[in-house]
Design an enzyme around this catalytic site. Sequence first.
Site, short mmCIF file in Angstrom:
data_model
loop_
_atom_site.label_atom_id
_atom_site.label_comp_id
_atom_site.label_asym_id
_atom_site.label_seq_id
_atom_site.Cartn_x
_atom_site.Cartn_y
_atom_site.Cartn_z
N HIS A 133 15.63 47.95 -32.47
CA HIS A 133 16.75 48.45 -31.15
C HIS A 133 15.56 49.29 -30.58
CE1 HIS A 133 19.32 51.24 -29.43
NE2 HIS A 133 20.20 50.64 -29.65
N ASP A 210 15.71 52.95 -39.79
CA ASP A 210 16.80 53.04 -38.74
C ASP A 210 18.01 52.64 -39.47
OD1 ASP A 210 18.72 52.66 -37.11
OD2 ASP A 210 17.18 51.72 -35.58
N GLN A 213 23.02 51.11 -38.54
CA GLN A 213 24.02 50.17 -38.94
C GLN A 213 24.51 50.18 -40.42
OE1 GLN A 213 25.95 48.60 -36.60
NE2 GLN A 213 24.59 49.08 -34.82
N LYS A 236 28.89 56.06 -35.39
CA LYS A 236 29.01 54.54 -35.74
C LYS A 236 29.74 54.85 -37.17
CE LYS A 236 24.95 53.03 -33.36
NZ LYS A 236 25.38 52.05 -32.35
N CYS A 374 20.26 46.46 -26.49
CA CYS A 374 19.04 47.18 -26.66
C CYS A 374 18.07 46.82 -27.57
CB CYS A 374 19.53 48.60 -27.20
SG CYS A 374 20.58 49.30 -26.02
N1 PMP Z 1 19.36 51.66 -34.10
C1 PMP Z 1 20.36 50.76 -34.10
C2 PMP Z 1 20.26 49.57 -35.02
C3 PMP Z 1 21.45 50.69 -33.41
O1 PMP Z 1 22.23 49.83 -33.68
C4 PMP Z 1 21.63 51.92 -32.46
C5 PMP Z 1 22.94 51.93 -31.51
N2 PMP Z 1 23.45 50.84 -30.99
C6 PMP Z 1 20.64 52.62 -32.42
C7 PMP Z 1 19.49 52.67 -33.05
C8 PMP Z 1 20.72 53.95 -31.48
O2 PMP Z 1 21.94 54.84 -31.85
P1 PMP Z 1 22.15 56.01 -30.84
O3 PMP Z 1 22.58 55.33 -29.65
O4 PMP Z 1 23.69 56.53 -31.53
O5 PMP Z 1 21.32 57.14 -30.80
#
Ligand code: PMP
Length: 416
Positions: A133, A210, A213, A236, A374
Amino acid sequence: MLTTINEVKRKFDVEEIRNDFPILKRLVNGKPLVYLDNAATSQKPQAVIDALTQYYTFDNANIHRGLYFLSELATEQYETARLKVKELINALSASEIIFVRGTTEAINLVASSLCRAKHFKDGDEVIISNMEHHANIVPWQLMSDRKQIKMKVIPISDSGELDLEAYEKMITEKTKLVSVVHISNSLGTINPVKKIIEIAHSHDVPVLLDGAQAVPHFKVDVQDLNADFYAFSGHKVFGPTGIGVLYGKTEWLEIMPPYQGGGDMIRTVTFEKTTFDDLPRKFEAGTPNIAGGIGLGAAIDYINQFDRNELVAHENKLLDYATEKLSHVEGLRIIGTAKEKASVVSFVIEGIHPYDIGTIIDTDGIAIRTGHHCTQPLMARFNVPATARASFVFYNTKEEIDKLILGIQKVKKMFI
Ligand code: PMP
């Protein structure tokens, strides 16, 4: 109250569970909502909404500083939430749990603090992967005004699996951190993170995962994984937005300087010098998201009612069902077919832009994600500008997947 493993678990019943999530009863465009964008954010059970309302209605006060009833009550609730997070991910100590805004802030914190700790020198390397991401790409680039850190990228196969051989060869004496995603938000791939950590540690390199998910999908055990850092977002995992977690091993957090300065993170301040508080307060400057922390605690209690294996089994069934149904749609290609997958299905349909798919099925109340999620470098790897993505959690049903398939058929008819 903390739940224990001996507690009798609530029986998994998807219809009953759906009643816990008030938003699932609403209509969108006159149709019952079919919410299939859980990888972006998940819905909130009534218990979480109630916890937020209770806090703001009856318990609101600033924490840690007040010696009066409400302040002590709010402090106790916030710190109890930290303990719940500690148990959720099996950290060794609650002081290893830093409350942040979300996964993004957690990774920025590590990048910024490790740079200031002089962990990195100019020319040092951080290994990431091709399926990260942007939250695990951009923070490393932003450090370029402090340190020239080189990003090395683990390649991925056509099915969306990391090339572990290439990874191992990438590690050099300049590698100072491996920072990879546990479960890909775009592909659903569950990465072999335990193996990745073992390899990194055999070269004395720490690992950040990270887990944005992963924590919503299955039980994560940071001690079993032996992760040095682990990041995830409350929103999430059925909790509120604006709250998230950075787990760090004490040995790392102790040597890292604060990320931000201000109230609540100090022991003494003079104009000449400041001494910092102990962990985790050293990393939590200013008034935190108190309600968010308490709401996250309520979300953890909610999940803990269930045997998580039952939730995972339901999500896996939905994944198999959706994969099977989608693979019969002519012209549809699933992006991400790893053997180990969580309940995320990304796809493209020949001749139809994903935005058109998303917009048209929205008229039937079906919410899926369309775009690059993203993960632009990942889209480039698969040579697509965007995908449509359906992501399921335990409150989703096969009937909802059937509606998605009908919606896609409708889109196809419009474009033929
Ligand atoms: N890493 C992953 C794998 C994600 O799916 C996301 C959210 N789409 C993020 C990082 C970023 O999370 P947040 O916007 O809640 O900080």
